[in-house]
Design a protein around this motif. Structure first.
Motif, PDB file in Angstrom:
ATOM      1  N   VAL A 159      56.270  41.192  49.619  1.00  0.00           N
ATOM      2  CA  VAL A 159      56.515  40.077  50.536  1.00  0.00           C
ATOM      3  C   VAL A 159      58.010  39.982  50.850  1.00  0.00           C
ATOM      4  CG1 VAL A 159      56.364  37.562  50.796  1.00  0.00           C
ATOM      5  CG2 VAL A 159      54.479  38.820  49.759  1.00  0.00           C
ATOM      6  N   ASP A 160      58.863  40.166  49.841  1.00  0.00           N
ATOM      7  CA  ASP A 160      60.311  40.142  50.069  1.00  0.00           C
ATOM      8  C   ASP A 160      60.741  41.256  51.018  1.00  0.00           C
ATOM      9  OD1 ASP A 160      60.663  37.983  48.348  1.00  0.00           O
ATOM     10  OD2 ASP A 160      61.032  39.281  46.606  1.00  0.00           O
ATOM     11  N   VAL A 161      60.165  42.430  50.859  1.00  0.00           N
ATOM     12  CA  VAL A 161      60.505  43.566  51.728  1.00  0.00           C
ATOM     13  C   VAL A 161      60.056  43.285  53.160  1.00  0.00           C
ATOM     14  CG1 VAL A 161      60.061  46.012  52.189  1.00  0.00           C
ATOM     15  CG2 VAL A 161      60.489  45.247  49.854  1.00  0.00           C
ATOM     16  N   ILE A 162      58.847  42.751  53.329  1.00  0.00           N
ATOM     17  CA  ILE A 162      58.340  42.434  54.671  1.00  0.00           C
ATOM     18  C   ILE A 162      59.216  41.382  55.342  1.00  0.00           C
ATOM     19  CG2 ILE A 162      56.406  41.394  55.933  1.00  0.00           C
ATOM     20  CD1 ILE A 162      54.560  42.820  53.871  1.00  0.00           C
ATOM     21  N   LYS A 163      59.577  40.322  54.595  1.00  0.00           N
ATOM     22  CA  LYS A 163      60.462  39.287  55.143  1.00  0.00           C
ATOM     23  C   LYS A 163      61.795  39.884  55.562  1.00  0.00           C
ATOM     24  CE  LYS A 163      58.933  35.320  52.412  1.00  0.00           C
ATOM     25  NZ  LYS A 163      59.392  34.375  51.373  1.00  0.00           N
ATOM     26  N   SER A 164      62.311  40.755  54.739  1.00  0.00           N
ATOM     27  CA  SER A 164      63.609  41.368  55.022  1.00  0.00           C
ATOM     28  C   SER A 164      63.545  42.247  56.267  1.00  0.00           C
ATOM     29  CB  SER A 164      64.063  42.178  53.816  1.00  0.00           C
ATOM     30  OG  SER A 164      65.314  42.736  54.041  1.00  0.00           O
ATOM     31  N   VAL A 165      62.498  43.054  56.381  1.00  0.00           N
ATOM     32  CA  VAL A 165      62.347  43.935  57.540  1.00  0.00           C
ATOM     33  C   VAL A 165      62.165  43.123  58.816  1.00  0.00           C
ATOM     34  CG1 VAL A 165      60.799  45.630  58.609  1.00  0.00           C
ATOM     35  CG2 VAL A 165      61.502  45.922  56.234  1.00  0.00           C
ATOM     36  N   LEU A 166      61.346  42.083  58.768  1.00  0.00           N
ATOM     37  CA  LEU A 166      61.130  41.254  59.961  1.00  0.00           C
ATOM     38  C   LEU A 166      62.399  40.519  60.374  1.00  0.00           C
ATOM     39  CD1 LEU A 166      57.584  39.782  59.276  1.00  0.00           C
ATOM     40  CD2 LEU A 166      58.210  41.597  60.862  1.00  0.00           C
ATOM     41  N   SER A 167      63.106  39.947  59.400  1.00  0.00           N
ATOM     42  CA  SER A 167      64.326  39.222  59.761  1.00  0.00           C
ATOM     43  C   SER A 167      65.414  40.178  60.250  1.00  0.00           C
ATOM     44  CB  SER A 167      64.831  38.377  58.594  1.00  0.00           C
ATOM     45  OG  SER A 167      65.135  39.168  57.482  1.00  0.00           O
ATOM     46  N   GLY A 184      67.057  40.138  63.907  1.00  0.00           N
ATOM     47  CA  GLY A 184      68.510  39.984  63.911  1.00  0.00           C
ATOM     48  C   GLY A 184      68.991  38.690  63.300  1.00  0.00           C
ATOM     49  N   VAL A 185      68.194  38.086  62.439  1.00  0.00           N
ATOM     50  CA  VAL A 185      68.570  36.801  61.843  1.00  0.00           C
ATOM     51  C   VAL A 185      68.782  36.890  60.334  1.00  0.00           C
ATOM     52  CG1 VAL A 185      67.460  35.433  63.634  1.00  0.00           C
ATOM     53  CG2 VAL A 185      66.155  36.096  61.606  1.00  0.00           C
ATOM     54  N   GLN A 186      68.873  38.073  59.800  1.00  0.00           N
ATOM     55  CA  GLN A 186      69.038  38.221  58.360  1.00  0.00           C
ATOM     56  C   GLN A 186      70.460  37.841  57.955  1.00  0.00           C
ATOM     57  OE1 GLN A 186      68.514  42.145  56.727  1.00  0.00           O
ATOM     58  NE2 GLN A 186      67.588  41.282  54.903  1.00  0.00           N
ATOM     59  N   SER A 187      70.563  37.048  56.898  1.00  0.00           N
ATOM     60  CA  SER A 187      71.882  36.615  56.436  1.00  0.00           C
ATOM     61  C   SER A 187      72.581  37.756  55.698  1.00  0.00           C
ATOM     62  CB  SER A 187      71.748  35.411  55.505  1.00  0.00           C
ATOM     63  OG  SER A 187      71.121  35.792  54.293  1.00  0.00           O
ATOM     64  N   GLU A 188      73.894  37.658  55.630  1.00  0.00           N
ATOM     65  CA  GLU A 188      74.683  38.667  54.921  1.00  0.00           C
ATOM     66  C   GLU A 188      74.308  38.698  53.439  1.00  0.00           C
ATOM     67  OE1 GLU A 188      77.426  41.677  54.230  1.00  0.00           O
ATOM     68  OE2 GLU A 188      76.582  40.940  56.098  1.00  0.00           O
ATOM     69  N   LYS A 189      74.039  37.528  52.883  1.00  0.00           N
ATOM     70  CA  LYS A 189      73.656  37.440  51.467  1.00  0.00           C
ATOM     71  C   LYS A 189      72.364  38.219  51.208  1.00  0.00           C
ATOM     72  CE  LYS A 189      71.875  34.068  48.260  1.00  0.00           C
ATOM     73  NZ  LYS A 189      71.378  32.717  48.134  1.00  0.00           N
ATOM     74  N   ASN A 190      71.371  38.033  52.059  1.00  0.00           N
ATOM     75  CA  ASN A 190      70.102  38.747  51.897  1.00  0.00           C
ATOM     76  C   ASN A 190      70.260  40.243  52.151  1.00  0.00           C
ATOM     77  OD1 ASN A 190      68.710  36.461  51.191  1.00  0.00           O
ATOM     78  ND2 ASN A 190      67.934  36.079  53.246  1.00  0.00           N
ATOM     79  N   ARG A 191      71.097  40.596  53.102  1.00  0.00           N
ATOM     80  CA  ARG A 191      71.328  42.016  53.372  1.00  0.00           C
ATOM     81  C   ARG A 191      71.975  42.689  52.169  1.00  0.00           C
ATOM     82  NH1 ARG A 191      74.877  45.615  54.905  1.00  0.00           N
ATOM     83  NH2 ARG A 191      76.628  44.193  54.967  1.00  0.00           N
ATOM     84  N   ASP A 235      69.398  43.157  49.493  1.00  0.00           N
ATOM     85  CA  ASP A 235      68.512  44.285  49.790  1.00  0.00           C
ATOM     86  C   ASP A 235      69.158  45.609  49.405  1.00  0.00           C
ATOM     87  OD1 ASP A 235      66.679  42.505  50.796  1.00  0.00           O
ATOM     88  OD2 ASP A 235      67.194  42.879  52.895  1.00  0.00           O
ATOM     89  N   PHE A 236      70.451  45.747  49.695  1.00  0.00           N
ATOM     90  CA  PHE A 236      71.130  47.003  49.388  1.00  0.00           C
ATOM     91  C   PHE A 236      71.351  47.195  47.898  1.00  0.00           C
ATOM     92  CE2 PHE A 236      72.205  47.076  53.910  1.00  0.00           C
ATOM     93  CZ  PHE A 236      72.006  48.426  54.177  1.00  0.00           C
ATOM     94  N   THR A 237      71.500  46.118  47.152  1.00  0.00           N
ATOM     95  CA  THR A 237      71.744  46.263  45.714  1.00  0.00           C
ATOM     96  C   THR A 237      70.458  46.314  44.909  1.00  0.00           C
ATOM     97  OG1 THR A 237      72.020  43.869  45.472  1.00  0.00           O
ATOM     98  CG2 THR A 237      74.012  45.193  45.762  1.00  0.00           C
ATOM     99  N   GLN A 238      69.444  45.570  45.314  1.00  0.00           N
ATOM    100  CA  GLN A 238      68.201  45.500  44.549  1.00  0.00           C
ATOM    101  C   GLN A 238      67.117  46.430  45.057  1.00  0.00           C
ATOM    102  OE1 GLN A 238      67.099  41.412  44.962  1.00  0.00           O
ATOM    103  NE2 GLN A 238      67.622  40.982  42.856  1.00  0.00           N
ATOM    104  N   GLY A 239      67.065  46.607  46.346  1.00  0.00           N
ATOM    105  CA  GLY A 239      65.926  47.252  46.973  1.00  0.00           C
ATOM    106  C   GLY A 239      65.819  48.737  46.749  1.00  0.00           C
ATOM    107  N   SER A 240      64.624  49.218  47.008  1.00  0.00           N
ATOM    108  CA  SER A 240      64.318  50.636  46.922  1.00  0.00           C
ATOM    109  C   SER A 240      64.304  51.202  48.338  1.00  0.00           C
ATOM    110  CB  SER A 240      62.943  50.784  46.266  1.00  0.00           C
ATOM    111  OG  SER A 240      62.378  52.015  46.548  1.00  0.00           O
ATOM    112  N   LEU A 241      65.119  52.199  48.600  1.00  0.00           N
ATOM    113  CA  LEU A 241      65.230  52.765  49.944  1.00  0.00           C
ATOM    114  C   LEU A 241      63.879  53.221  50.506  1.00  0.00           C
ATOM    115  CD1 LEU A 241      66.969  53.593  52.337  1.00  0.00           C
ATOM    116  CD2 LEU A 241      67.372  55.766  51.172  1.00  0.00           C
TER     117      LEU A 241
END
Length: 93
Positions: free
Chosen positions: A38-46, A50-57, A60-66
């Motif tokens: 769900v977090d990945v889907i929210k991140s991809v949609l936002s 073009g509304v994803q915050s810098e904090k969430n981005r 994603d880069f530190t926690q997420g799996s490429l």
């Protein structure tokens, strides 16, 4: 170990602190769990809108799996393009 307090902690530091047994990532003194689907889907949609915050981005880069983000992004792109094609064909007739 040659790393300052603000940098990412390595596996050696995890072993020293006993945190090696936790599931997830331990960076900058904060334990970060792996993002859910769900977090990945929210991140991809936002990100697509073009509304994803810098904090969430950054999260994603530190926690997420490429591969997880690539697959979700490709699926979103295919669904989005297919929806646009469908709508255009419906309007044109």
């Amino acid at each position: 170990m040659g790393k300052d307090k603000g940098s990412d902690w390595g596996i050696e530091k995890l072993r020293e602190t006993g945190s090696i047994y936790m599931i997830g990532v331990f960076r900058r003194g904060v334990f970060m769990s792996k993002p859910s689907i769900v977090d990945v889907i929210k991140s991809v949609l936002s990100a697509a809108v073009g509304v994803q915050s810098e904090k969430n981005r950054q999260k994603d880069f530190t926690q997420g799996s490429l591969p997880m983000y690539l697959i979700a992004g490709l699926i979103f792109t295919v669904v989005f393009v297919s929806a646009i094609i469908f709508l255009v064909r419906m309007v044109i007739g």
